[in-house]
Design a protein around this motif. Structure first.
Motif, short mmCIF file in Angstrom:
data_model
loop_
_atom_site.label_atom_id
_atom_site.label_comp_id
_atom_site.label_asym_id
_atom_site.label_seq_id
_atom_site.Cartn_x
_atom_site.Cartn_y
_atom_site.Cartn_z
N LYS A 1 -6.35 6.25 8.96
CA LYS A 1 -5.37 6.97 8.15
C LYS A 1 -4.76 6.04 7.13
CE LYS A 1 -1.82 6.62 11.81
NZ LYS A 1 -0.90 7.43 12.64
N LEU A 2 -4.47 6.59 5.96
CA LEU A 2 -3.88 5.83 4.87
C LEU A 2 -2.36 5.84 5.00
CD1 LEU A 2 -6.06 7.06 1.87
CD2 LEU A 2 -6.00 4.73 2.78
N SER A 3 -1.74 4.74 4.58
CA SER A 3 -0.29 4.66 4.57
C SER A 3 0.27 5.24 3.29
CB SER A 3 0.17 3.20 4.72
OG SER A 3 -0.18 2.69 5.98
N GLY B 1 -8.17 10.97 9.94
CA GLY B 1 -9.38 11.67 9.56
C GLY B 1 -10.55 10.70 9.51
N ARG B 2 -11.71 11.23 9.15
CA ARG B 2 -12.91 10.41 9.04
C ARG B 2 -12.82 9.51 7.80
NH1 ARG B 2 -17.59 14.54 8.69
NH2 ARG B 2 -15.96 15.81 7.71
N ILE B 3 -13.33 8.30 7.93
CA ILE B 3 -13.37 7.37 6.79
C ILE B 3 -14.68 7.60 6.05
CG2 ILE B 3 -13.37 4.96 6.06
CD1 ILE B 3 -11.69 4.30 8.51
N GLU C 1 -12.12 7.73 1.20
CA GLU C 1 -11.43 9.00 1.40
C GLU C 1 -11.22 9.20 2.89
OE1 GLU C 1 -13.27 12.26 -1.22
OE2 GLU C 1 -14.86 10.74 -1.10
N ILE C 2 -10.06 9.73 3.26
CA ILE C 2 -9.80 10.11 4.64
C ILE C 2 -9.91 11.63 4.70
CG2 ILE C 2 -8.18 10.02 6.56
CD1 ILE C 2 -9.20 7.29 5.67
N GLY D 1 3.18 -6.50 -2.80
CA GLY D 1 3.10 -6.35 -4.25
C GLY D 1 1.74 -5.95 -4.77
N ARG D 2 0.72 -5.99 -3.91
CA ARG D 2 -0.61 -5.54 -4.34
C ARG D 2 -0.64 -4.02 -4.36
NH1 ARG D 2 -1.01 -9.91 -1.10
NH2 ARG D 2 -2.03 -11.74 -2.02
N CYS D 3 -1.40 -3.48 -5.29
CA CYS D 3 -1.43 -2.02 -5.47
C CYS D 3 -2.62 -1.37 -4.78
CB CYS D 3 -1.43 -1.69 -6.96
SG CYS D 3 0.05 -2.29 -7.82
N LEU D 4 -3.44 -2.14 -4.11
CA LEU D 4 -4.58 -1.57 -3.40
C LEU D 4 -4.09 -0.66 -2.28
CD1 LEU D 4 -6.75 -4.80 -3.11
CD2 LEU D 4 -7.10 -2.91 -4.72
N PRO D 5 -4.75 0.48 -2.06
CA PRO D 5 -4.34 1.38 -0.96
C PRO D 5 -4.37 0.65 0.38
CG PRO D 5 -6.03 2.39 -2.34
CD PRO D 5 -5.94 0.96 -2.77
N VAL D 6 -3.62 1.19 1.33
CA VAL D 6 -3.50 0.56 2.64
C VAL D 6 -3.97 1.52 3.74
CG1 VAL D 6 -1.94 -0.46 4.34
CG2 VAL D 6 -1.58 -0.90 1.90
N LEU D 7 -4.94 1.07 4.53
CA LEU D 7 -5.29 1.76 5.76
C LEU D 7 -4.25 1.36 6.79
CD1 LEU D 7 -9.19 1.37 5.92
CD2 LEU D 7 -7.94 3.54 5.93
N GLY D 8 -3.35 2.30 7.10
CA GLY D 8 -2.30 1.98 8.05
C GLY D 8 -2.85 1.71 9.44
N ARG D 9 -3.89 2.47 9.81
CA ARG D 9 -4.56 2.23 11.09
C ARG D 9 -6.03 2.55 10.95
NH1 ARG D 9 -2.56 4.66 16.49
NH2 ARG D 9 -4.25 3.28 17.16
N ILE D 10 -6.84 1.75 11.58
CA ILE D 10 -8.26 2.05 11.73
C ILE D 10 -8.43 2.38 13.20
CG2 ILE D 10 -10.61 1.18 11.45
CD1 ILE D 10 -9.41 -0.88 9.45
#
Length: 433
Positions: free
Chosen positions: A315-317, A291-293, A276-277, A324-333
């Motif tokens: 932050k999440l993208s 936000g905080r991870i 969660e962000i 093609g993968r459906c896993l969420p993406v951390l756009g930036r750490i």
């Protein structure tokens, strides 16, 4: 030596769950979380009242109230480590390992990991290797921080079977506390196919090798253990001609994410951990909002970490990944909370001072910026030549353009930039709370 059947099953499952639709992935996560929460309630005293907001009388979980579970901070975990430890773990979870985090700030956390949690992280790492075509039959050089013993030998060694699914895999190990020049000499002698180390250490290898006129070449370079700034990634990419393959996690929470082989972000191992962000006001951040991870690893049966604040920001993208993968993406750490600069006008920033641009003001081999008060930053640098003049006014003007218009800079020449307890370099440290 054969691969344990549980590991084989894990790898098969991870190969499938990465393509689950968001709805099916959410259902999968909730099944894993329901088991973890039932275990935490039964086997620890810490979570008896803490999980009350989501606990229905019939034993089911009110998922709509998930965010009412208080976030577990690292200081809380340090103080309550005994209460967090489970009295028993499920039989299929295997043994329990007690470890300590590297404690980059000097405050270590004693944590417990079930064998199945360690296997889960190792299998997620295997999936990452598969994404990027890393051949287990070829040797990998691993420059790492050693174990909990701070006096671990700096002598090189070899480990066989370091990849959990490949008993024949070879890793050539070297302690990271060896000088960078010695690391380069060892790499020239060892000639591995792949290199894996901390991003800042890899960046220093690039800088020293370039300065010494040496060319190091690998089929892939991999980074782990800390966040990588844009400048660090750029320097590594410029030297090696390829971008580093990065993985992200926390010792106590396990594997969290790895760089996508096609897209620009990090795929969250959402089949192993709920990420969660969370904004500073405690609410969930929107996509592309920092936000905080906050992490909840599904297999942390030895020491449940439910809504655990990792101390990192990201932050999440938004939208699907082109791979093609459906896993969420951390756009930036973005970094750890202690790396964020906060100023008295209320502004905050993830600092980025570009080494190549600062050279014209302060010729240096390496630098570290330490915020000691809201408007004062110590610029610690290792000079190329102590006789070369520095331009303090130019450096101050540069910092005011890039950090805050009211900031003051104090240049301090040092013999070396010290590594943290965990063997890492930290380019930016804020002592402002």
């Amino acid at each position: 030596m054969t691969v344990h059947p549980t590991i084989t099953a894990f790898l098969k499952t991870l190969g499938e769950t990465q393509y689950l639709s968001p709805e099916r992935l959410r259902a999968y996560q909730r099944r894993q979380l329901a088991r973890l929460l039932a275990h935490a309630r039964a086997e620890t005293d810490f979570y008896t009242a803490r999980l009350a907001p989501v606990s229905r009388p019939d034993g089911s979980i009110d998922w709509e109230r998930w965010q009412e579970i208080p976030i577990l901070t690292r200081p809380q975990a340090q103080l309550q480590s005994d209460a967090l430890a489970a009295r028993n773990v499920p039989a299929e979870s295997g043994g329990v390992k007690i470890s300590r985090s590297s404690g980059s700030t000097g405050h270590r956390l004693e944590y417990r990991s079930s064998e199945i949690q360690l296997w889960a992280s190792a299998c997620a790492n295997e999936r990452n290797f598969d994404w990027h075509g890393i051949d287990a039959a070829k040797p990998t050089a691993l420059i790492w921080s050693g174990d909990e013993n701070d006096n671990v030998s700096r002598q090189p060694s070899v480990s066989k079977g370091w990849r959990i699914a490949h008993p024949e895999s070879i890793a050539c190990l070297l302690n990271i506390r060896n000088p960078v020049a010695a690391q380069i000499a060892w790499l020239e002698q060892t000639r591995p196919a792949y290199l894996s180390t901390y991003p800042t250490n890899l960046r220093e290898i690039c800088r020293v090798a370039r300065e010494e006129g040496k060319t190091l070449a690998f089929e892939a370079v991999m980074t782990h253990g800390e966040m990588s700034t844009e400048e660090t990634r750029r320097e590594i990419t410029d030297y090696f001609g390829r971008a580093p393959i990065d993985s992200y996690g926390a010792a106590e929470a396990g594997f969290v994410a790895a760089s996508c082989p096609v897209g620009s972000g990090h795929h969250v191992a959402a089949d192993l951990v709920l990420i969660e962000i969370v904004r500073e006001d405690g609410n969930l951040a929107e996509p592309e909002e920092e936000g905080r991870i906050v992490a909840t690893p599904f297999y942390a049966f030895a020491m449940p970490l439910i809504r655990y604040d990792t101390g990192d920001w990201g932050k999440l993208s938004e939208g699907p990944c082109p791979c093609g993968r459906c896993l969420p993406v951390l756009g930036r750490i973005l970094g750890r909370a202690r790396n964020m600069f906060r100023f008295s006008d209320g502004s905050r920033i993830w600092p980025l001072l570009v080494s190549a641009e600062i050279q014209k003001y302060v010729p240096h081999r390496q630098f570290q910026a330490v915020q000691t008060t809201p408007e004062l930053i110590e610029y610690r640098y290792v000079p190329i030549d102590s006789a070369l003049p520095i331009d303090k006014e130019g450096l101050t003007a540069y910092a005011r353009r890039n950090l805050n218009p009211n900031v003051e800079i104090v240049p301090i020449a040092v013999a070396e930039i010290e590594r943290s307890i965990g063997g890492k370099y930290e380019d930016y440290i804020s002592l402002v709370t």
